[in-house]
Design an enzyme around this catalytic site. Structure first.
Site, PDB file in Angstrom:
ATOM      1  N   LYS A 111       0.836  -1.222   0.000  1.00  0.00           N
ATOM      2  CA  LYS A 111       0.000   0.000   0.000  1.00  0.00           C
ATOM      3  C   LYS A 111       0.857   1.253   0.000  1.00  0.00           C
ATOM      4  O   LYS A 111       0.338   2.364   0.055  1.00  0.00           O
ATOM      5  CB  LYS A 111      -0.893   0.016   1.237  1.00  0.00           C
ATOM      6  CG  LYS A 111      -1.829  -1.163   1.355  1.00  0.00           C
ATOM      7  CD  LYS A 111      -2.641  -1.019   2.646  1.00  0.00           C
ATOM      8  CE  LYS A 111      -3.050  -2.364   3.191  1.00  0.00           C
ATOM      9  NZ  LYS A 111      -3.446  -2.268   4.605  1.00  0.00           N
TER      10      LYS A 111
ATOM     11  N   HIS B 172      25.660 -11.051   4.951  1.00  0.00           N
ATOM     12  CA  HIS B 172      24.775 -12.031   5.602  1.00  0.00           C
ATOM     13  C   HIS B 172      25.541 -12.525   6.832  1.00  0.00           C
ATOM     14  O   HIS B 172      26.026 -13.659   6.863  1.00  0.00           O
ATOM     15  CB  HIS B 172      24.474 -13.164   4.617  1.00  0.00           C
ATOM     16  CG  HIS B 172      23.378 -14.101   5.023  1.00  0.00           C
ATOM     17  ND1 HIS B 172      22.814 -14.129   6.287  1.00  0.00           N
ATOM     18  CD2 HIS B 172      22.745 -15.079   4.317  1.00  0.00           C
ATOM     19  CE1 HIS B 172      21.885 -15.071   6.324  1.00  0.00           C
ATOM     20  NE2 HIS B 172      21.826 -15.656   5.137  1.00  0.00           N
TER      21      HIS B 172
END
Ligand code: CP
Length: 307
Positions: free
Chosen positions: A83, A132
């Site tokens: 949204k 990572h």
């Protein structure tokens, strides 16, 4: 050594050698004894804007094994991001629902931005092609188990070193341990300049080569990685390097390697590591994936102040 309680895990460079070794020692204890219930009442939010099997599920299993709860999502499409909500707004809300956030995001720097925006700890579970760091703790734990030591190893990194965030973080970490590094990749997938400059600052001895045949006999560890198809802007460029490296038992039989060579792979694999490799004495990548549990249990427990 500084306190690890409430620390973010964004880059492996944020951790000293002593802190890394401390985490690895605690992980060994965690694997032997376990610590059920030490995180009872704590909530982890797993926010995965990119796909994951190992990292997300091992964090979830680790939290639950220690008595904690897990909330979160595993795809952007079910969140209010669609949204138009910004990452910063989303995490400011979510910090009110949990005690720690594990974030995987396609944008480099997303974890740092998140950590700077909220007051609970943030763990980077992979930010774009950057780093990572918890995979690196898992990788070091696996190497130490397999070789008995971390110091003075000769390590080959094979595959996509441009986009492969696990290789970037592991190379940084191994700089603490006097590793000699061989970066084996096509010229278009070399480690980016920034990482090389950091390794040079840390006086790392490294070599860049195109073919594993040039260096296989020197290696104690081979860290194999997938070509990261999803990070190529141009599919034509991916096609040029697709399948460029493939390891199989028959290829290994034709390579000169040390008897005690160990091969790691952060997984998932695609076509670079044939299943015939799985039963060789070299393969430790399934143990590596399973070590995600004690290592991530330890990281959660330490950061949340339970040990
Ligand atoms: N090693 C790793 O990060 O695997 P996932 O993408 O499955 O989490």
């Amino acid at each position: 050594m500084g306190s690890l309680k409430n620390r973010d895990i964004i880059s492996i460079l944020d951790f000293t050698k002593e802190e890394i070794l401390y985490i690895l020692d605690l992980s060994k204890e965690m694997e032997k004894k376990g610590c059920p219930d030490i995180l009872r009442g704590k909530v982890l939010a797993n926010l995965f804007f990119e796909p994951s099997t190992r990292t997300r599920l091992s964090f979830e299993a680790a939290m639950k094994r220690l008595g904690g709860e897990v909330i979160g999502f595993d795809e952007l499409g079910t969140t209010s991001t669609v949204k138009g909500e910004s990452l910063k707004d989303s995490v400011k809300i979510i910090e009110g629902y949990c005690d720690i956030i594990v974030l995987r995001h396609f944008l480099e720097g997303a974890s740092r931005l998140t950590a700077d925006s909220i007051s609970i700890p943030v763990i980077n579970a992979g930010d774009g092609a950057s780093q990572h760091p918890t995979q690196t703790f898992v990788d070091l734990y696996t190497i130490k188990n397999a070789k008995g030591v971390l110091e003075n190893l000769t390590v080959g990194f094979l595959g996509d070193l441009k986009y492969g965030r696990t290789s970037h973080s592991l190379a940084y970490a191994l700089a603490h341990f006097n590793a000699e590094m061989y970066f084996i990749s096509p010229p278009s997938l070399r480690i980016p300049k920034d990482y090389m400059e950091e390794l040079e600052l840390r006086c790392v001895s490294y070599h860049e080569v195109d073919s594993i045949y040039e260096v296989s006999d020197k290696l104690d560890i081979l860290y194999c990685t997938r070509i990261q198809k999803e990070r190529f802007a141009d599919p034509v460029e991916y096609e040029k390097v697709r399948g460029v490296y493939k390891l199989s038992k028959s290829i290994m039989d034709g390579l000169k390697v040390k008897d005690d060579l160990k091969i790691l792979h952060p997984l998932p694999r695609v076509d670079e590591m044939d299943e015939s490799m799985d039963t060789t004495s070299y393969a430790v990548y399934f143990q590596q994936a399973h070590s995600g549990i004690p290592v991530r249990e330890t990281l959660l427990a330490v950061i949340l102040g339970a040990i």
